[in-house]
Design a protein around this motif. Sequence first.
Motif, mmCIF file in Angstrom:
data_model
loop_
_atom_site.group_PDB
_atom_site.id
_atom_site.type_symbol
_atom_site.label_atom_id
_atom_site.label_comp_id
_atom_site.label_asym_id
_atom_site.label_seq_id
_atom_site.Cartn_x
_atom_site.Cartn_y
_atom_site.Cartn_z
ATOM 1 N N ILE A 152 40.049 23.338 8.043
ATOM 2 C CA ILE A 152 40.772 24.611 8.175
ATOM 3 C C ILE A 152 42.256 24.347 8.392
ATOM 4 O O ILE A 152 43.122 24.978 7.772
ATOM 5 C CB ILE A 152 40.200 25.444 9.347
ATOM 6 N N ASP A 153 42.560 23.387 9.248
ATOM 7 C CA ASP A 153 43.953 23.064 9.547
ATOM 8 C C ASP A 153 44.646 22.453 8.331
ATOM 9 O O ASP A 153 45.850 22.656 8.129
ATOM 10 C CB ASP A 153 44.011 22.102 10.733
ATOM 11 N N TYR A 154 43.918 21.703 7.514
ATOM 12 C CA TYR A 154 44.477 21.109 6.297
ATOM 13 C C TYR A 154 45.054 22.187 5.388
ATOM 14 O O TYR A 154 46.113 22.007 4.767
ATOM 15 C CB TYR A 154 43.380 20.312 5.575
ATOM 16 N N PHE A 155 44.349 23.310 5.316
ATOM 17 C CA PHE A 155 44.808 24.433 4.496
ATOM 18 C C PHE A 155 45.702 25.406 5.289
ATOM 19 O O PHE A 155 45.987 26.499 4.825
ATOM 20 C CB PHE A 155 43.610 25.189 3.923
ATOM 21 N N ASP A 156 46.097 24.980 6.491
ATOM 22 C CA ASP A 156 46.952 25.804 7.354
ATOM 23 C C ASP A 156 46.303 27.155 7.637
ATOM 24 O O ASP A 156 46.977 28.184 7.726
ATOM 25 C CB ASP A 156 48.337 26.000 6.705
ATOM 26 N N GLY A 157 44.985 27.143 7.794
ATOM 27 C CA GLY A 157 44.253 28.388 7.995
ATOM 28 C C GLY A 157 44.576 29.082 9.301
ATOM 29 O O GLY A 157 44.559 30.311 9.375
ATOM 30 N N PHE A 158 44.915 28.305 10.326
ATOM 31 C CA PHE A 158 45.180 28.916 11.621
ATOM 32 C C PHE A 158 46.490 29.699 11.640
ATOM 33 O O PHE A 158 46.744 30.465 12.568
ATOM 34 C CB PHE A 158 45.175 27.849 12.721
ATOM 35 N N ALA A 159 47.334 29.493 10.610
ATOM 36 C CA ALA A 159 48.562 30.291 10.505
ATOM 37 C C ALA A 159 48.233 31.766 10.332
ATOM 38 O O ALA A 159 49.059 32.631 10.647
ATOM 39 C CB ALA A 159 49.408 29.798 9.332
ATOM 40 N N THR A 160 47.033 32.055 9.834
ATOM 41 C CA THR A 160 46.594 33.448 9.664
ATOM 42 C C THR A 160 46.597 34.189 10.996
ATOM 43 O O THR A 160 46.872 35.399 11.046
ATOM 44 C CB THR A 160 45.169 33.480 9.058
ATOM 45 N N ILE A 161 46.287 33.470 12.075
ATOM 46 C CA ILE A 161 46.222 34.096 13.393
ATOM 47 C C ILE A 161 47.572 34.665 13.796
ATOM 48 O O ILE A 161 47.655 35.669 14.513
ATOM 49 C CB ILE A 161 45.720 33.075 14.437
ATOM 50 N N LYS A 162 48.658 34.026 13.306
ATOM 51 C CA LYS A 162 49.994 34.521 13.648
ATOM 52 C C LYS A 162 50.223 35.937 13.145
ATOM 53 O O LYS A 162 51.066 36.662 13.655
ATOM 54 C CB LYS A 162 51.062 33.578 13.076
ATOM 55 N N GLY A 163 49.454 36.331 12.139
ATOM 56 C CA GLY A 163 49.592 37.684 11.604
ATOM 57 C C GLY A 163 49.162 38.758 12.588
ATOM 58 O O GLY A 163 49.551 39.925 12.449
ATOM 59 N N TYR A 164 48.346 38.372 13.589
ATOM 60 C CA TYR A 164 47.896 39.344 14.584
ATOM 61 C C TYR A 164 48.966 39.628 15.635
ATOM 62 O O TYR A 164 48.843 40.565 16.421
ATOM 63 C CB TYR A 164 46.634 38.838 15.289
ATOM 64 N N ILE A 165 49.992 38.787 15.668
ATOM 65 C CA ILE A 165 51.006 38.909 16.713
ATOM 66 C C ILE A 165 52.130 39.821 16.215
ATOM 67 O O ILE A 165 53.048 39.388 15.522
ATOM 68 C CB ILE A 165 51.551 37.522 17.108
ATOM 69 N N LYS A 166 52.030 41.074 16.579
ATOM 70 C CA LYS A 166 53.014 42.076 16.156
ATOM 71 C C LYS A 166 53.894 42.546 17.309
ATOM 72 O O LYS A 166 55.015 42.985 17.107
ATOM 73 C CB LYS A 166 52.303 43.298 15.554
ATOM 74 N N THR A 167 53.386 42.483 18.525
ATOM 75 C CA THR A 167 54.089 43.039 19.679
ATOM 76 C C THR A 167 55.135 42.071 20.228
ATOM 77 O O THR A 167 55.030 40.851 20.061
ATOM 78 C CB THR A 167 53.099 43.399 20.801
ATOM 79 N N LYS A 168 56.155 42.614 20.884
ATOM 80 C CA LYS A 168 57.174 41.814 21.570
ATOM 81 C C LYS A 168 56.991 41.872 23.082
ATOM 82 O O LYS A 168 57.670 41.171 23.816
ATOM 83 C CB LYS A 168 58.578 42.346 21.221
ATOM 84 N N SER A 169 56.071 42.712 23.557
ATOM 85 C CA SER A 169 55.832 42.856 24.988
ATOM 86 C C SER A 169 55.113 41.624 25.531
ATOM 87 O O SER A 169 54.058 41.226 25.013
ATOM 88 C CB SER A 169 54.999 44.111 25.265
ATOM 89 N N LYS A 170 55.663 41.024 26.591
ATOM 90 C CA LYS A 170 55.043 39.837 27.170
ATOM 91 C C LYS A 170 53.660 40.155 27.736
ATOM 92 O O LYS A 170 52.734 39.351 27.627
ATOM 93 C CB LYS A 170 55.933 39.262 28.272
ATOM 94 N N ARG A 171 53.529 41.335 28.365
ATOM 95 C CA ARG A 171 52.246 41.710 28.956
ATOM 96 C C ARG A 171 51.176 41.877 27.882
ATOM 97 O O ARG A 171 50.046 41.407 28.033
ATOM 98 C CB ARG A 171 52.407 42.995 29.770
ATOM 99 N N LYS A 172 51.532 42.532 26.774
ATOM 100 C CA LYS A 172 50.578 42.697 25.671
ATOM 101 C C LYS A 172 50.270 41.362 25.006
ATOM 102 O O LYS A 172 49.133 41.100 24.596
ATOM 103 C CB LYS A 172 51.127 43.691 24.655
ATOM 104 N N LEU A 173 51.296 40.510 24.915
ATOM 105 C CA LEU A 173 51.078 39.180 24.342
ATOM 106 C C LEU A 173 50.112 38.368 25.203
ATOM 107 O O LEU A 173 49.282 37.621 24.677
ATOM 108 C CB LEU A 173 52.404 38.432 24.223
#
Length: 455
Positions: free
Chosen positions: A91-112
């Motif tokens: 999965i990492d070879y294909f950089d699959g975990f970069a997909t998870i970054k798409g879930y990070i939309k908020t700038k709030s530290k508490r929500k993060l």
Amino acid sequence: METIIIIVFVIGYLAITMEHNLKIDKLIPALAMMAILWAIIALAHMDVFEVNTALKELEPTHIDEILLHHLGKTAEILVFLLGAMTIVEIIDYFDGFATIKGYIKTKSKRKLLWLFAILAFILSAIIDNLTATIVLITILQKVIKERETRLWFAGLIIIAANAGGAWSPIGDVTTTMLWIGDKVTAPVLIEHVLIPSIVCMVVPVFFASRYKAFSGLIETDSVDTDAPKSKFGSTMLYLGLGAIVFVPFFKTITHLPPYVGMMLSLAVVATFAEIYSSSKFSISSVEGEGHDTVGHHSPVHASLSKIELPSILFFLGILLAVAALESLGMLFHFAESLESTLPMLGTESPGELVSDLVVLILGVGSAVIDNVPLVAASMGMFSVPVDDPVWHFIAYSAGTGGSMLIIGSAAGVVAMGMEKIDFFWYFKKIAWLAFIGFISGAIAFVLIRNFLLDG
């Protein structure tokens, strides 16, 4: 001679727990301890036994037979882990975990904080708590610039990852040991431990979210927007995670050992990896990455080369070392001595108060001593049937208790290395959060066991 055996084991154990002070990788004392223990048994012609859990007695056997028996049991765990690690690396070879970054939309530290905690809890149940911690801290380093804030996030990720690994048969090495050793079954384990694990994660995150460290917004330019290196990253992420989750279902349907299902899952994922890597557009050309654009380099070979063999060898050494004590009947006799001191422990359904105290001590101990040998020893101590609540409580305690110290779990150790977290900083800031989470989850486990599941 048994005194010498115990001395060798204690010295080896101390060397493992003090690896950071001695600057010696823990696999070295683990392997040395294992070899020396079995050599002493062979040279001294000591009697060895196999524990008959049904009759609760020791049956004499030959050293070759008992060593082969324990090697087979250990190999089941190691082959299972090798398969899971390889899928994660593909999965990492294909950089699959970069997909998870798409879930990070908020700038709030508490929500993060809540987002990272939930991701750690879910991911660790699928790809194990160690790998989940590595993935999320890597993402964290791209999302948050301020180091002090990152340390707080990393501490809560450790707690959430360990909690998430405790309720899944594939989420933590110790839980996997109990599952492969036929102490627990996947559905009943989840039924007993899921809610306590959620409590163990939610309570610390709730208290931490009140802290000043999680107030305000992160800097806008700190969010990483790099494009994935492969257009198949998302596909391989979902395929790989699905393949790992498939393994418990395979075991339930076929009644074959879990490593067989893991090998089937690895074969499927590897097939798609080879097909995708043959496309000249599969991996974008990134200087220094070592991936070639036309897929001449096999992703399976590349992934296998990145497997953490030191961890595999450590598990081999420590599990066979504990097996040596079990083969001599030491763990069995220790359990008998506990039974004479605490009579309820040896019954068919051990006294709940007594067993709860023993397991809680095991959980707290796992923050100081590696939880793998602790669980391995407990498997030779308790003579209770499969899916007895004792096993589920051991899975919870050993999995989550290590969060109380930064060196108490694999997730903590890897986070310590990636973010250079100071031991005493973690002890002062995070340890009490981990403790209240551990105790809250333990209380939830007892309440569910006594009033819901048994009622």
